[in-house]
Scaffold this motif. Structure first.
Motif, short mmCIF file in Angstrom:
data_model
loop_
_atom_site.label_atom_id
_atom_site.label_comp_id
_atom_site.label_asym_id
_atom_site.label_seq_id
_atom_site.Cartn_x
_atom_site.Cartn_y
_atom_site.Cartn_z
N GLY A 1 36.68 50.77 26.48
CA GLY A 1 35.97 50.29 27.66
C GLY A 1 36.76 49.37 28.56
N ILE A 2 38.09 49.26 28.36
CA ILE A 2 38.89 48.44 29.25
C ILE A 2 39.99 49.30 29.87
CG2 ILE A 2 38.41 46.32 27.96
CD1 ILE A 2 41.30 46.48 26.86
N THR A 3 40.55 48.83 30.95
CA THR A 3 41.62 49.57 31.62
C THR A 3 42.93 49.42 30.85
OG1 THR A 3 42.33 47.72 32.99
CG2 THR A 3 40.57 49.14 33.87
N SER A 4 43.88 50.27 31.16
CA SER A 4 45.20 50.18 30.53
C SER A 4 45.88 48.86 30.87
CB SER A 4 46.08 51.34 30.99
OG SER A 4 45.60 52.55 30.47
N SER A 5 45.67 48.36 32.08
CA SER A 5 46.26 47.07 32.45
C SER A 5 45.66 45.93 31.64
CB SER A 5 46.07 46.80 33.95
OG SER A 5 46.89 47.68 34.70
N SER B 1 35.03 58.02 35.10
CA SER B 1 35.85 57.74 33.92
C SER B 1 36.69 56.48 34.06
CB SER B 1 36.78 58.94 33.67
OG SER B 1 37.67 58.67 32.62
N ASN B 2 36.90 55.79 32.95
CA ASN B 2 37.82 54.66 32.90
C ASN B 2 39.28 55.12 32.84
OD1 ASN B 2 35.86 52.69 33.00
ND2 ASN B 2 36.02 52.10 30.87
N SER B 3 39.49 56.41 32.70
CA SER B 3 40.86 56.92 32.62
C SER B 3 41.53 56.93 33.99
CB SER B 3 40.87 58.34 32.06
OG SER B 3 40.48 58.35 30.72
N CYS C 1 39.08 54.77 37.16
CA CYS C 1 39.19 53.32 37.10
C CYS C 1 39.87 52.73 38.34
CB CYS C 1 39.93 52.89 35.84
SG CYS C 1 41.63 53.49 35.75
N ARG C 2 40.67 53.51 39.01
CA ARG C 2 41.39 53.00 40.19
C ARG C 2 40.51 52.90 41.43
NH1 ARG C 2 46.87 56.19 39.23
NH2 ARG C 2 47.62 54.99 37.45
N GLN C 3 39.29 53.41 41.35
CA GLN C 3 38.40 53.39 42.51
C GLN C 3 37.32 52.32 42.41
OE1 GLN C 3 38.13 57.67 41.74
NE2 GLN C 3 37.99 57.87 43.97
N VAL C 4 37.37 51.53 41.36
CA VAL C 4 36.38 50.46 41.18
C VAL C 4 37.07 49.17 40.77
CG1 VAL C 4 34.44 51.99 40.60
CG2 VAL C 4 35.94 51.17 38.79
N ALA C 5 36.40 48.07 41.05
CA ALA C 5 36.93 46.76 40.66
C ALA C 5 36.62 46.44 39.20
CB ALA C 5 36.36 45.67 41.57
N PHE D 1 29.11 53.98 38.11
CA PHE D 1 27.93 54.83 38.18
C PHE D 1 27.19 54.64 39.50
CE2 PHE D 1 28.58 53.91 33.62
CZ PHE D 1 28.94 55.19 33.22
N LEU D 2 27.11 53.39 39.94
CA LEU D 2 26.47 53.11 41.23
C LEU D 2 27.26 53.72 42.37
CD1 LEU D 2 25.45 49.39 40.58
CD2 LEU D 2 23.97 51.41 40.53
N LYS D 3 28.58 53.65 42.29
CA LYS D 3 29.43 54.25 43.32
C LYS D 3 29.29 55.77 43.31
CE LYS D 3 33.96 53.91 45.36
NZ LYS D 3 35.21 53.18 45.39
N ALA D 4 29.23 56.35 42.11
CA ALA D 4 29.05 57.81 42.00
C ALA D 4 27.74 58.24 42.65
CB ALA D 4 29.09 58.25 40.54
N SER D 5 26.68 57.50 42.40
CA SER D 5 25.39 57.87 42.99
C SER D 5 25.41 57.69 44.50
CB SER D 5 24.24 57.09 42.35
OG SER D 5 24.33 55.71 42.62
N ALA D 6 26.01 56.62 44.99
CA ALA D 6 26.07 56.39 46.44
C ALA D 6 26.94 57.44 47.12
CB ALA D 6 26.63 54.99 46.72
N ASN D 7 28.10 57.76 46.53
CA ASN D 7 29.00 58.76 47.12
C ASN D 7 28.42 60.15 47.15
OD1 ASN D 7 30.89 56.72 47.37
ND2 ASN D 7 32.29 57.53 45.83
#
Length: 140
Positions: free
Chosen positions: A27-31, A88-90, A114-118, A127-133
């Protein structure tokens, strides 16, 4: 050298970090993962983004896509009726590799990574961004 050591370990065990460390990276990013590893090793001479890039390259080098039986048939049947979205977090490179190798990219209408969200999962932002988009409400 770091790349070779990391790659050899991944290839030999087929697990990055093994079972002992795996749970802390879900559940975390690679960074974020890189930052935790570097902190544990008390290393400030390497940036977390370098670890992230290294992990992505190794995974792309050793990863073999295996699509479960029936997935392509399901997607082919579902796609005309449902809008199919990946959240995806990938990293995009990994998602693209899986979809291309599995010959299933054409069934997805939208892909968020993961690169499209903060904030990554489990935060609801992706998920909120996916629904809005895609013009539907989060409860749909």
């Amino acid at each position: 050298m770091l790349y070779e050591c990391y790659r050899d370990n991944a290839c030999n065990s087929r697990k990055i970090g093994g079972k002992k460390y795996g749970q802390e990276y879900i559940g975390i990013t690679s960074s974020e993962m890189g930052a935790r590893i570097l902190k544990r090793l008390n290393r400030s001479d390497i940036k977390p983004a370098e670890i992230s890039k290294l992990k992505t390259q190794i995974l792309l080098d050793i990863f073999k896509t295996e699509i479960y039986p029936g997935v392509q048939e399901f997607l082919r049947a579902a796609h005309p009726s449902w809008k199919l979205i990946i959240a995806s977090n990938s990293v995009p490179e990994f998602i693209d590799r899986v979809l291309t190798d599995g010959n299933i990219k054409q069934y997805f209408d939208n892909i968020l990574t993961c690169r499209q969200v903060a904030h990554t999962k489990p935060d609801p932002e992706i998920f909120l961004k996916a629904s809005a988009n895609n013009h539907f409400t989060p409860d749909e």
